[in-house]
Design an enzyme around this catalytic site. Structure first.
Site, PDB file in Angstrom:
ATOM      1  N   GLN A 176      33.374  47.016  36.644  1.00 27.66           N
ATOM      2  CA  GLN A 176      34.595  46.556  35.803  1.00 27.66           C
ATOM      3  C   GLN A 176      34.463  47.300  34.498  1.00 27.66           C
ATOM      4  OE1 GLN A 176      34.384  43.509  36.533  1.00 27.66           O
ATOM      5  NE2 GLN A 176      34.685  42.198  35.059  1.00 27.66           N
ATOM      6  N   LYS A 236      32.225  37.111  40.805  1.00 29.38           N
ATOM      7  CA  LYS A 236      32.151  37.959  41.716  1.00 29.38           C
ATOM      8  C   LYS A 236      30.670  37.799  42.469  1.00 29.38           C
ATOM      9  CE  LYS A 236      35.527  40.539  38.942  1.00 29.38           C
ATOM     10  NZ  LYS A 236      35.851  42.002  38.423  1.00 29.38           N
ATOM     11  N   ASP A 287      39.338  46.966  44.380  1.00 29.23           N
ATOM     12  CA  ASP A 287      40.077  47.117  43.162  1.00 29.23           C
ATOM     13  C   ASP A 287      41.072  47.067  44.093  1.00 29.23           C
ATOM     14  OD1 ASP A 287      39.081  45.259  41.302  1.00 29.23           O
ATOM     15  OD2 ASP A 287      37.460  46.963  40.034  1.00 29.23           O
TER      16      ASP A 287
HETATM   17  N1  LIG Z   1      37.238  46.581  38.092  1.00 30.71           N
HETATM   18  C1  LIG Z   1      38.040  45.159  37.668  1.00 30.71           C
HETATM   19  N2  LIG Z   1      38.536  44.569  38.521  1.00 30.71           N
HETATM   20  C2  LIG Z   1      39.373  43.127  38.093  1.00 30.71           C
HETATM   21  O1  LIG Z   1      39.360  42.256  38.825  1.00 30.71           O
HETATM   22  C3  LIG Z   1      38.694  42.595  36.804  1.00 30.71           C
HETATM   23  C4  LIG Z   1      38.080  43.807  35.666  1.00 30.71           C
HETATM   24  N3  LIG Z   1      37.737  45.164  36.496  1.00 30.71           N
HETATM   25  N4  LIG Z   1      38.101  43.377  34.376  1.00 30.71           N
HETATM   26  C5  LIG Z   1      38.114  41.974  34.145  1.00 30.71           C
HETATM   27  C6  LIG Z   1      39.669  41.628  34.391  1.00 30.71           C
HETATM   28  C7  LIG Z   1      39.993  39.450  34.448  1.00 30.71           C
HETATM   29  N5  LIG Z   1      38.780  39.275  35.946  1.00 30.71           N
HETATM   30  C8  LIG Z   1      39.048  38.242  36.284  1.00 30.71           C
HETATM   31  C9  LIG Z   1      38.874  37.709  37.639  1.00 30.71           C
HETATM   32  C10 LIG Z   1      39.251  36.128  37.581  1.00 30.71           C
HETATM   33  C11 LIG Z   1      38.798  35.072  36.723  1.00 30.71           C
HETATM   34  C12 LIG Z   1      38.553  33.881  37.339  1.00 30.71           C
HETATM   35  O2  LIG Z   1      38.529  33.095  38.226  1.00 30.71           O
HETATM   36  N6  LIG Z   1      39.473  32.809  36.577  1.00 30.71           N
HETATM   37  C13 LIG Z   1      38.988  31.522  36.063  1.00 30.71           C
HETATM   38  C14 LIG Z   1      38.413  30.615  35.172  1.00 30.71           C
HETATM   39  C15 LIG Z   1      37.255  31.607  34.356  1.00 30.71           C
HETATM   40  C16 LIG Z   1      36.516  31.241  33.501  1.00 30.71           C
HETATM   41  O3  LIG Z   1      36.828  29.730  32.615  1.00 30.71           O
HETATM   42  O4  LIG Z   1      36.318  32.312  31.884  1.00 30.71           O
HETATM   43  C17 LIG Z   1      40.289  30.575  36.570  1.00 30.71           C
HETATM   44  O5  LIG Z   1      41.213  31.095  36.007  1.00 30.71           O
HETATM   45  O6  LIG Z   1      40.335  30.017  36.903  1.00 30.71           O
HETATM   46  C18 LIG Z   1      39.462  35.617  35.576  1.00 30.71           C
HETATM   47  C19 LIG Z   1      39.463  37.046  35.292  1.00 30.71           C
HETATM   48  C20 LIG Z   1      39.229  40.343  36.772  1.00 30.71           C
HETATM   49  N7  LIG Z   1      39.299  41.707  36.015  1.00 30.71           N
END
Ligand SMILES: Nc1nc(=O)c2c([nH]1)NC[C@@H]1CN(c3ccc(C(=O)N[C@@H](CCC(=O)O)C(=O)O)cc3)C=[N+]21
Length: 287
Positions: free
Chosen positions: A97, A53, A120
């Site tokens: 987070q 992020k 968020d």
């Molecule tokens: N307050 C809060 N807001 C959130 O938005 C929040 C949170 N807490 N806690 C955790 C989760 C999870 N999350 C992700 C966002 C992007 C990917 C992402 O970009 N994933 C990549 C791969 C990442 C990898 O390789 O591990 C993809 O899908 O291509 C993953 C997970 C946001 N979250």
């Protein structure tokens, strides 16, 4: 493979380029859009997400501050930090987070964030605004899914049947509301649904947001349907995979989102969109 891929990385690049332009325009006016990311504890997955992020912000010309705290931080201390960020004019978005350590009530912390900075979209005021169709921040993951639909020419969903699998506050419920707002006929399925396949087979759009592998398999999908996979799971080899049996479903669906490279990057992209939006609103009010 019959399905076309909805590429979340490619779409993110496009949308982030627009964010970067808006950020440059604000910066030229003397307002640097800023996001605060608060991380409590040392959950390894959270460390990676939070770093992504912060990097995404830098790439789009947003200012970001990462506040990292020890898992022993008290709830009162965290609430005090949130209050300080609420009152900091250089910060337009606050993201705490999740998950938080068990001794901290995450609900209480989210409600402490000013709705004007709730990028968020998790605050009750944001959820309520979505519910009644008023201006507020939309939860980033379902917002990203809507952006993906729009990118394949599905902005107005009049006459379409959308099935959402999952009813979480963060994805399933806001997803259903956004689809409804876009004129879709919406069915929400969940662990209490008797015959999931009966519903999904009628869907023009399926959004899988359960957090379990192979929730959606080929025989559950209508030929040509759009399949959006919100899942983030690990398979037996430790590889990242979604809720959808991608290899099977891609033979039936018309469109499908991959994992990784689908909804995940779009979630971060919409966080940037919300942050720039917040900075623009704050600037407009100040004039
Ligand atoms: N307050 C809060 N807001 C959130 O938005 C929040 C949170 N807490 N806690 C955790 C989760 C999870 N999350 C992700 C966002 C992007 C990917 C992402 O970009 N994933 C990549 C791969 C990442 C990898 O390789 O591990 C993809 O899908 O291509 C993953 C997970 C946001 N979250």
């Amino acid at each position: 493979m019959t399905a076309q891929l909805i590429d979340g990385n490619a779409l993110s690049q496009q949308v982030r380029a627009e964010v970067a332009q808006r950020a440059a325009a604000l910066t030229a006016k003397g307002v640097k859009p800023g996001l605060a990311v608060v991380l409590v504890g040392d959950n390894p997955a959270s460390q990676v997400y939070v770093r992504n992020k912060v990097k995404a912000c830098a790439d789009a010309g947003l200012h970001s501050v990462l506040e990292k705290y020890d898992a022993s931080m008290s709830e009162a201390e965290l609430l005090a930090r949130v209050e300080a960020l609420n009152n900091d004019p250089s910060i337009h978005g606050i993201l705490v987070q999740l998950p938080l350590p068990k001794h901290i009530d995450d609900h209480k912390v989210i409600e402490a964030i000013s709705p004007e900075k709730d990028v968020d979209g998790f605050h009750i005021a944001s959820a309520g605004a979505l519910m009644v169709g008023e201006q507020g921040f939309k939860a980033c993951t379902p917002y990203g899914c809507m952006k993906m639909l729009e990118a394949i020419g599905m902005k107005d969903l009049r006459g379409k049947h959308a099935v959402v699998i999952g009813r979480s506050n963060i994805v399933g419920k806001p997803m259903a509301m956004m689809l409804l707002q876009a004129n879709a006929t919406v069915t929400v399925c969940h662990s209490g649904t008797a015959d999931l396949a009966f519903h999904t087979r009628q869907a023009d759009i399926v959004v899988a947001a359960v957090g379990k592998r192979n929730v959606l398999t080929a025989e559950m999908v209508k030929p040509g349907a759009v399949v959006i996979d919100v899942g983030m799971n690990r398979n037996d080899e430790g590889k990242l995979c979604g809720d959808v049996d991608f290899d099977g479903v891609k033979e039936v669906a018309g469109w499908i989102t991959p994992v990784p490279g689908g909804v995940g990057p779009m979630t971060i992209t919409m966080l940037l969109v919300n942050t720039i939006e917040s900075a623009e609103r704050a600037t407009a009010e100040a004039v």
